[in-house]
Structures are given as structure tokens and as C-alpha cells.
Design an enzyme around this catalytic site. Sequence first.
Site, PDB file in Angstrom:
ATOM      1  N   CYS A  42      46.904  16.569  40.813  1.00 40.50           N
ATOM      2  CA  CYS A  42      47.530  15.481  41.566  1.00 40.50           C
ATOM      3  C   CYS A  42      48.982  15.314  41.103  1.00 40.50           C
ATOM      4  CB  CYS A  42      46.763  14.175  41.350  1.00 40.50           C
ATOM      5  SG  CYS A  42      47.390  12.802  42.367  1.00 40.50           S
ATOM      6  N   ASP A  44      50.338  12.629  40.525  1.00 41.95           N
ATOM      7  CA  ASP A  44      50.392  11.432  39.669  1.00 41.95           C
ATOM      8  C   ASP A  44      51.120  11.727  38.346  1.00 41.95           C
ATOM      9  OD1 ASP A  44      48.370   8.661  39.457  1.00 41.95           O
ATOM     10  OD2 ASP A  44      49.464   9.365  37.688  1.00 41.95           O
ATOM     11  N   ARG A  46      50.938  10.459  35.603  1.00 37.51           N
ATOM     12  CA  ARG A  46      50.168  10.260  34.359  1.00 37.51           C
ATOM     13  C   ARG A  46      49.233  11.409  34.026  1.00 37.51           C
ATOM     14  NH1 ARG A  46      47.729   4.842  36.583  1.00 37.51           N
ATOM     15  NH2 ARG A  46      47.623   6.280  38.354  1.00 37.51           N
ATOM     16  N   HIS A  98      41.723  13.133  39.318  1.00 34.35           N
ATOM     17  CA  HIS A  98      41.677  12.098  38.277  1.00 34.35           C
ATOM     18  C   HIS A  98      41.105  10.814  38.858  1.00 34.35           C
ATOM     19  CE1 HIS A  98      45.212   9.677  39.640  1.00 34.35           C
ATOM     20  NE2 HIS A  98      45.497  10.806  40.245  1.00 34.35           N
ATOM     21  N   CYS A 101      42.525   7.526  41.519  1.00 34.92           N
ATOM     22  CA  CYS A 101      43.616   8.235  42.203  1.00 34.92           C
ATOM     23  C   CYS A 101      44.122   7.410  43.399  1.00 34.92           C
ATOM     24  CB  CYS A 101      43.116   9.599  42.686  1.00 34.92           C
ATOM     25  SG  CYS A 101      44.379  10.577  43.533  1.00 34.92           S
TER      26      CYS A 101
HETATM   27 CO    CO Z   1      46.140  10.944  42.198  1.00 35.61          CO
END
Ligand code: CO
Length: 214
Positions: A42, A44, A46, A98, A101
Site C-alpha cells: 500500500c 500508506d 506508515r 495492512h 487501510c
Molecule cells: Co492502505
Amino acid sequence: MDSTKRMLQANRAWVERKLSLQPDYFTEMAKEQKPEFLWIGCSDSRVPAEEITGTSPGELFVHRNVANLVLHTDLNVMSVLQFAVETLKVKHVIVCGHYNCGGVKAALSHKRYGLMNKWLRQIKDTYHHHRAEVDAFETYDQRVNALVEASVVEQVHNLVQTSIIQRAWHEEQRPTLHGWVYALSDGLIKPLVQLDPDTRIDDAYRFDFDDVTG
Ligand code: CO
């Protein structure tokens, strides 16, 4: 100091550190790449692929998009997959989602997100197919995380359905496909599914490779 200046300064410090440990680090790294893994994760911020897996530059070939989707109509992910499998000859392809999400949450909602509606559509399809098991969970967070897991497994099956993976399995008995999910809350990765090159392919998606025309 503004934040991008800070990044450039950190880059200089990193170069110094690398060179002090290994003077030819960059000359060696620049020669070629031979990554063993393709990582599809992803976007993302993090979920930094190398950091959470203890891997170094040169080890992971990386593709990231919103909600780590493997869509057959996406030229980007398909090109990355083809290059990783056919040219770099990676041994493993890892789809790592994750929990919690944002892309999955957006797909579970009824909000309109413009163009993102199109991108998130396959997660809605996955929800539609797994509705009973997802809705069986009591809390919203549990339902989101159940759909996160179902979607990762779906993406691994999307990989199997490509002629790219099927040809590599047929001719070179690689790569192994993995579906993982990362927990933002404790940093741990949970393996969900692993498909080896001898996995039976659903007949509806199976391509022939023994014919002379290839
Ligand atoms: Co995500």
C-alpha cells in the site's frame, strides 16, 4: 530549516555513513540489481517495505498503490510484474496489505471519491463476495480488517490469473506468491496465504503453454 532541506541534509549524512562502512558501496550498487523479491504494498506512509522486513537497497523491487491492488487493467502494476518476473527473475512476489487501510475503509463506505471510486471498485467486489464473513464481525474495525485480509488473498489470486505468472510457473517453477498483512498497531506481519508454482490453476483462468504458437 524546512522539511525538504532536512531530507537533503539527511541524504548527505547517509552517504557519508555508507561510504565510511564500505568505500565502494555506491559503485557496486550502481552496477546492477538482482532483487529476490517483488513487493506489492500500500502507498500508506506508515508501511515502509524495507524497514519492516529488514531488507536493504537492492533486495526488493517495489510497487505501491492505494490498497495494494493487482488489477489486470492497470498497465503500471502489470508492467512492474512482467519486468520483475521475466527480466529480474524474482523468486517471490509478496502482496502486503495492512490493517486499518484507508483505501479499504473508503471502499466499505458509501462516500463518492471521484476517480478513486474506479480504483476502489475491486475492493467493493471483494466485499460483495465475502459479505457474510465480513459482516459476521461485531465491530467496524474488525469488519475493515476482515476485508483487508480478504482483499490481500484476492490480489494473490489475481496474480495467478495472469499469463505472466502462469508462464513463469510453467517454464521456471517460480515465483512463489505470498499474501501478508501488516499491523500498524504492533509492527508485526501476518502471513495469510502462500501459493507455490505447483498450485492448481482454476480452469476458467488457465492459459495453455504447450502449444507451438505459445
Ligand atoms: Co492502505
